[in-house]
Design a protein around this motif. Sequence first.
Motif, short mmCIF file in Angstrom:
data_model
loop_
_atom_site.label_atom_id
_atom_site.label_comp_id
_atom_site.label_asym_id
_atom_site.label_seq_id
_atom_site.Cartn_x
_atom_site.Cartn_y
_atom_site.Cartn_z
N SER A 184 44.89 -13.20 31.11
CA SER A 184 45.76 -13.11 32.27
C SER A 184 44.79 -13.15 33.49
CB SER A 184 46.50 -11.99 32.07
OG SER A 184 45.81 -10.73 31.57
N CYS A 185 43.61 -12.51 33.38
CA CYS A 185 42.75 -12.71 34.51
C CYS A 185 41.72 -13.79 34.67
CB CYS A 185 42.06 -11.29 34.59
SG CYS A 185 43.25 -9.87 34.95
N GLN A 186 42.09 -14.78 33.98
CA GLN A 186 41.21 -16.07 33.94
C GLN A 186 39.56 -15.55 33.69
OE1 GLN A 186 42.33 -18.69 37.04
NE2 GLN A 186 44.06 -18.94 36.09
N PRO A 187 39.61 -15.02 32.66
CA PRO A 187 37.99 -14.60 32.52
C PRO A 187 37.29 -15.84 32.41
CG PRO A 187 39.20 -14.74 30.35
CD PRO A 187 40.36 -15.11 31.46
N SER A 188 35.88 -15.69 32.53
CA SER A 188 34.99 -16.94 32.28
C SER A 188 34.47 -16.93 30.74
CB SER A 188 33.64 -16.68 33.09
OG SER A 188 33.25 -15.14 33.41
N ILE A 189 34.76 -15.74 30.14
CA ILE A 189 34.33 -15.93 28.68
C ILE A 189 35.29 -15.38 28.02
CG2 ILE A 189 32.74 -15.01 26.94
CD1 ILE A 189 30.52 -14.83 29.16
N LEU A 190 35.92 -15.99 26.67
CA LEU A 190 36.68 -15.64 25.87
C LEU A 190 36.29 -15.57 24.33
CD1 LEU A 190 39.71 -14.68 25.10
CD2 LEU A 190 40.10 -17.05 24.43
N ILE A 191 36.01 -14.20 23.64
CA ILE A 191 35.53 -14.26 22.60
C ILE A 191 36.71 -14.06 21.62
CG2 ILE A 191 34.13 -12.72 21.05
CD1 ILE A 191 32.74 -11.66 23.52
N ALA A 192 36.91 -15.01 20.46
CA ALA A 192 37.72 -14.95 19.74
C ALA A 192 37.09 -14.60 18.24
CB ALA A 192 38.33 -16.18 19.54
N ASP A 193 37.52 -13.55 17.76
CA ASP A 193 36.76 -12.93 16.58
C ASP A 193 37.87 -13.16 15.30
OD1 ASP A 193 35.31 -11.82 14.50
OD2 ASP A 193 35.26 -9.75 15.47
N GLU A 194 37.73 -14.38 14.55
CA GLU A 194 38.41 -14.67 13.43
C GLU A 194 40.08 -14.81 14.04
OE1 GLU A 194 37.47 -15.19 10.36
OE2 GLU A 194 35.52 -14.16 10.15
N PRO A 195 40.01 -15.55 14.93
CA PRO A 195 41.59 -15.32 15.44
C PRO A 195 42.62 -15.88 14.61
CG PRO A 195 40.31 -16.97 16.57
CD PRO A 195 39.40 -16.43 15.79
N THR A 196 42.26 -16.56 13.58
CA THR A 196 43.43 -17.30 12.87
C THR A 196 43.27 -16.86 11.56
OG1 THR A 196 42.13 -19.17 12.53
CG2 THR A 196 43.57 -19.17 14.43
N THR A 197 42.41 -16.06 10.98
CA THR A 197 42.28 -15.57 9.55
C THR A 197 43.57 -15.18 8.85
OG1 THR A 197 40.00 -15.28 10.28
CG2 THR A 197 40.51 -14.82 7.86
N ALA A 198 44.49 -14.43 9.88
CA ALA A 198 45.55 -13.61 9.24
C ALA A 198 46.85 -14.57 9.32
CB ALA A 198 45.86 -12.49 10.09
N LEU A 199 46.57 -16.06 9.67
CA LEU A 199 47.82 -16.66 10.25
C LEU A 199 47.65 -17.88 9.07
CD1 LEU A 199 47.56 -16.83 13.88
CD2 LEU A 199 48.89 -15.06 12.64
N ASP A 200 48.96 -18.38 8.80
CA ASP A 200 49.01 -19.63 7.89
C ASP A 200 48.33 -20.82 8.59
OD1 ASP A 200 50.24 -19.00 5.61
OD2 ASP A 200 52.27 -18.71 7.06
N VAL A 201 48.02 -21.92 7.90
CA VAL A 201 47.55 -23.01 8.58
C VAL A 201 48.12 -23.69 9.77
CG1 VAL A 201 45.47 -23.62 6.70
CG2 VAL A 201 48.23 -24.37 6.39
N THR A 202 49.59 -23.85 9.41
CA THR A 202 50.24 -24.58 10.45
C THR A 202 50.22 -23.81 11.75
OG1 THR A 202 52.21 -23.83 9.71
CG2 THR A 202 51.73 -25.74 8.67
N ILE A 203 50.29 -22.49 11.55
CA ILE A 203 50.10 -21.86 12.75
C ILE A 203 48.84 -21.62 13.50
CG2 ILE A 203 50.76 -19.51 13.78
CD1 ILE A 203 52.97 -20.77 12.57
N GLN A 204 47.81 -21.63 12.48
CA GLN A 204 46.26 -21.83 12.98
C GLN A 204 46.02 -23.10 13.79
OE1 GLN A 204 42.92 -21.11 10.31
NE2 GLN A 204 42.56 -23.23 10.13
N ALA A 205 46.62 -24.23 13.16
CA ALA A 205 46.46 -25.48 14.05
C ALA A 205 46.89 -25.29 15.44
CB ALA A 205 47.06 -26.60 13.20
N GLN A 206 48.37 -24.65 15.33
CA GLN A 206 48.73 -24.45 16.96
C GLN A 206 48.24 -23.54 17.76
OE1 GLN A 206 52.59 -22.55 16.06
NE2 GLN A 206 53.49 -24.43 14.90
N ILE A 207 47.45 -22.44 17.11
CA ILE A 207 46.64 -21.67 17.99
C ILE A 207 45.59 -22.27 18.70
CG2 ILE A 207 45.33 -19.50 18.03
CD1 ILE A 207 48.12 -18.92 18.11
N PHE A 208 44.72 -23.18 17.53
CA PHE A 208 43.71 -23.86 18.05
C PHE A 208 44.00 -24.96 19.27
CE2 PHE A 208 41.43 -22.33 14.17
CZ PHE A 208 40.27 -21.58 14.82
#
Lengths: 331, 322
Positions: free
Chosen positions: A174-198
């Motif tokens: 929301s504040c347009q950061p210059s760095i986003l750290i994503a720590d296992e962002p899709t590990t809890a999600l199903d593969v079809t949802i994982q693909a959407q998130i990536f």
Amino acid sequence: MKSKETILKVEGLCVDFAVRKGTVRVLNDLNLHLERGEALGIVGESGCGKSMTALSIMRLIPVPPGNISQGSILLDGTNLLALKEKQMQDIRGDEISMIFQEPMTSLNPVFTVGSQIGENIRRHQSASKLKAKEKAIEMLHLVGIPAPQQRFSQYPHELSGGMRQRVMIAMALSCQPSILIADEPTTALDVTIQAQIFDLLRDIQNRINTAIILITHDMGVIAEFAKRVIVMYAGRKVEEGPVKEIITDPRHPYTRGLIKCVPFLKRDPGTSREVLNEIPGIVPDLSRLGQGCPFAPRCNYATDLCRTDIPDEKTVGQNHQVICWHAEEIQ
Amino acid sequence: MIDRPLLQVENLCTYFKLPKPHLFGKAATVFAVDDISFEISRGQTFGLVGESGCGKSTTAMSVLRLVEPTSGSVKLDNQDIGQLKADELRSFRRHMQIVFQDPYSSMNPRATACEIVEAPLKIQRVGTSKSRRAKVAHLFKMVGLRPEQRDLFPHQFSGGQRQRIAIARALASGPQFIVCDEPVSALDVAIQAQILNLLRRLQEELNLTYLFISHDMAIIQHMCDHIAVMYMGQIVETADRRSLFLNVQHPYTKALLSAIPTIDFNVKPSSKRLEGDVPSPMDPPEGCRFHTRCPMTEDVCKKEMPLLRAVKENHFVACHRA
């Protein structure tokens, strides 16, 4: 060609944790750099220090028991480790944001998602309540949430796992950061949802030129998303380089093992049954590491030198470094 | 010689009635498993794959009668499990065992490894305490645990070793059939390979039959001889391993495959993504349950539920358009 500008530089970072029997070094002499708009992957097994790296950069390591004992973290030339907590709060969520594995535990269940996104905007941009609401709805729209006006006033439990992770991303960006750290962002999600998130992360990265550090245990995810990767083992970096080169020509025995021990989908699986390659043994207890290379006890190439001395960093290709005494032998 | 399948599942349905929301409210029903049939031949591995909530674990639980199925029949070695009385069922359980996803929560934290592995033998009243000890020692060796680890408690083991204990426990009563419910999902990748290889080796040594459940298509492809893809409680496509991957028919299977990240740089990432989420299992869509997310939906998909039909030998698909 985009200009290459280093926005984050981590040098010689060591993190210790106090335990009952003394201290354990969870991160050891870690160096890394991140360029503007880049997608960097960090891969390794549990306990290798990948999440600790993220938490150190965010300065979210609980002190005590944790302690950043050596090194520096430079964001655009400012050493984050020298900042006061108050100054760090201005940076978190504004310059650097983070999304976590389990969106349900990182969202507050008693506030609407809209107010949680708005909170970040009001904190960093001193926007009015109304302005923040407008911006929050715009962010919800940006991350592909249908009917953002209605979603704004819903609570986290009313959303699905994929939607919650989208909300987390909306909040982080929301504040347009210059760095986003994503720590296992899709590990809890199903593969079809994982693909959407990536897809979403890729799209947003292009739009607002945010650099992303993606932390995962899945080499497949790294291959699809990152351009450069750091492989970690037992609190140390063991190999770093362009993703394609690391995957097709890994030079550290651990990286090799990590790639070969996972079954990968084949178009024609054939009829024979294959045996997977194993890395013998288990990850070492960090409080009982010997001298030498931490991987030596599990490594087929290990010699006496490996057991006594930590290897130096060697360059084996363009931007490809490996920390192994026997990198030349491994082809 | 035609071998009769070891496990035959016919028209299995498991519904869960939810409590009424209020006194005069209508109780909702979750159609967890809705009319599925399959067979597994002796010594083979049958894979169930699908996203969370698709009913794969409920299928496994219903097959073992750990959950009471609503209707349908399950036969193991021609014995109808649904007809067994409680004490008969208990004694029959020696032939069918299960390995769960999380080895820690499926073990008594106060029991030693040895006691955990011995438990099924005690319950089945097999042998004397001396012969049971010998059996446990043998099982330890089989799954790659050291004899001196027998008196340790579950929390003193790593995740991979705990899963070895769980496998030893499942083997203790000498079953022919084992359900592996996401046996490696909680483990690190390097440990996954060790456990998958162990399961494979044991299958060959003991001629075991597996029902293998996973959300990970690559692991399913590696482990299974036959595969069924599930969506919202139903099998949408089933085939032998080679035929399924060479000849994908159902749009859901296609979508699942294209969503999987791969390290093969020759495969171009597909740009087609499934949109939206899985609908609520309490209120499944009319017609084909996949039509709300399917890129190929036509009018007929919204009205009629497609049935499994053969597209090739041993390859069945439930889709109007395939």
